[in-house]
Scaffold this motif. Structure first.
Motif, short mmCIF file in Angstrom:
data_model
loop_
_atom_site.label_atom_id
_atom_site.label_comp_id
_atom_site.label_asym_id
_atom_site.label_seq_id
_atom_site.Cartn_x
_atom_site.Cartn_y
_atom_site.Cartn_z
N GLN A 1 -53.58 -29.41 0.81
CA GLN A 1 -54.81 -30.12 1.16
C GLN A 1 -54.74 -30.62 2.60
OE1 GLN A 1 -55.86 -33.36 -1.42
NE2 GLN A 1 -57.59 -33.97 -0.15
N ALA A 2 -53.60 -31.18 3.00
CA ALA A 2 -53.45 -31.67 4.37
C ALA A 2 -53.58 -30.51 5.37
CB ALA A 2 -52.09 -32.36 4.54
N GLU B 1 -55.27 -27.70 4.88
CA GLU B 1 -56.68 -27.29 4.90
C GLU B 1 -57.52 -28.27 5.73
OE1 GLU B 1 -58.03 -24.45 3.93
OE2 GLU B 1 -56.01 -23.82 3.37
N GLU B 2 -57.23 -29.56 5.62
CA GLU B 2 -57.94 -30.56 6.41
C GLU B 2 -57.66 -30.38 7.89
OE1 GLU B 2 -56.82 -34.35 4.78
OE2 GLU B 2 -57.92 -33.99 2.90
N LEU B 3 -56.41 -30.05 8.23
CA LEU B 3 -56.05 -29.80 9.62
C LEU B 3 -56.79 -28.57 10.15
CD1 LEU B 3 -54.37 -30.44 12.12
CD2 LEU B 3 -52.51 -29.09 11.13
N ARG B 4 -56.83 -27.52 9.35
CA ARG B 4 -57.57 -26.31 9.77
C ARG B 4 -59.04 -26.60 9.96
NH1 ARG B 4 -55.99 -21.38 6.01
NH2 ARG B 4 -57.94 -20.69 6.89
N ALA B 5 -59.63 -27.37 9.06
CA ALA B 5 -61.05 -27.73 9.18
C ALA B 5 -61.27 -28.56 10.44
CB ALA B 5 -61.51 -28.50 7.94
N PHE B 6 -60.37 -29.49 10.73
CA PHE B 6 -60.47 -30.30 11.94
C PHE B 6 -60.41 -29.43 13.18
CE2 PHE B 6 -58.55 -32.73 15.40
CZ PHE B 6 -59.39 -33.84 15.46
N GLU C 1 -63.61 -27.48 13.48
CA GLU C 1 -64.70 -28.38 13.87
C GLU C 1 -64.65 -28.76 15.34
OE1 GLU C 1 -65.71 -32.94 12.80
OE2 GLU C 1 -65.38 -31.62 11.08
#
Length: 145
Positions: free
Chosen positions: A129-130, A132-137, A140
């Motif tokens: 999850q962390a 995936e959040e980093l990739r999304a950041f 973005e």
């Protein structure tokens, strides 16, 4: 570790495709595997074991390696720490904070294997999850590495 050669990989791919077909037609009683050892032998494998066998064969068919070992139901703190990749003192702190359930056997602390493996799964899920959040950041904010 099981040795993996090109011949093993090709055989595993062929076998995996037959097993995947069997898994698609799996009944409530499990998957029926047919093996030839002189005479044809038919073995019914329960669903959970069939999933494991399919996973092993799939990994080998992709050229991966498999390590098989047994883990006792009750673990010492040293064994649990090793499985989790932490020091024993760190594991004891995790137990004290209530992150991992443990019980006492005389003067020794023991952990249930299922609790340790479940904790490992939770850690992996949190890491995914962390990530995936980093990739999304990064996506973005158009950050490239």
């Amino acid at each position: 570790m099981l040795p993996v050669s090109d011949d093993t990989t090709a055989q595993a791919r062929e076998f995996a495709s037959a097993l995947e077909e069997a898994a698609r037609s799996r009944g409530a009683d499990g998957v029926v595997f047919s093996a030839r050892a002189g005479e044809g032998v038919t073995v019914t494998v329960p669903g959970g074991l069939a999933d494991l066998v399919l996973e092993v064969i799939g990994t080998v068919s992709r050229g991966g390696a498999i390590t098989v070992r047994s883990i006792p139901e009750e673990l010492t703190t040293t064994t649990a720490a090793h499985l989790l990749g932490v020091s024993r003192p760190t594991l004891m702190k995790m137990i004290k904070r209530g992150e991992l359930p443990a019980h006492r056997v005389g003067s020794h602390t023991r952990l249930r294997c299922g609790d340790v493996l479940g904790f490992m799964d939770q850690q992996r899920a949190a890491q995914r999850q962390a990530f995936e959040e980093l990739r999304a950041f990064e996506d973005e904010h158009d950050i490239t590495g």
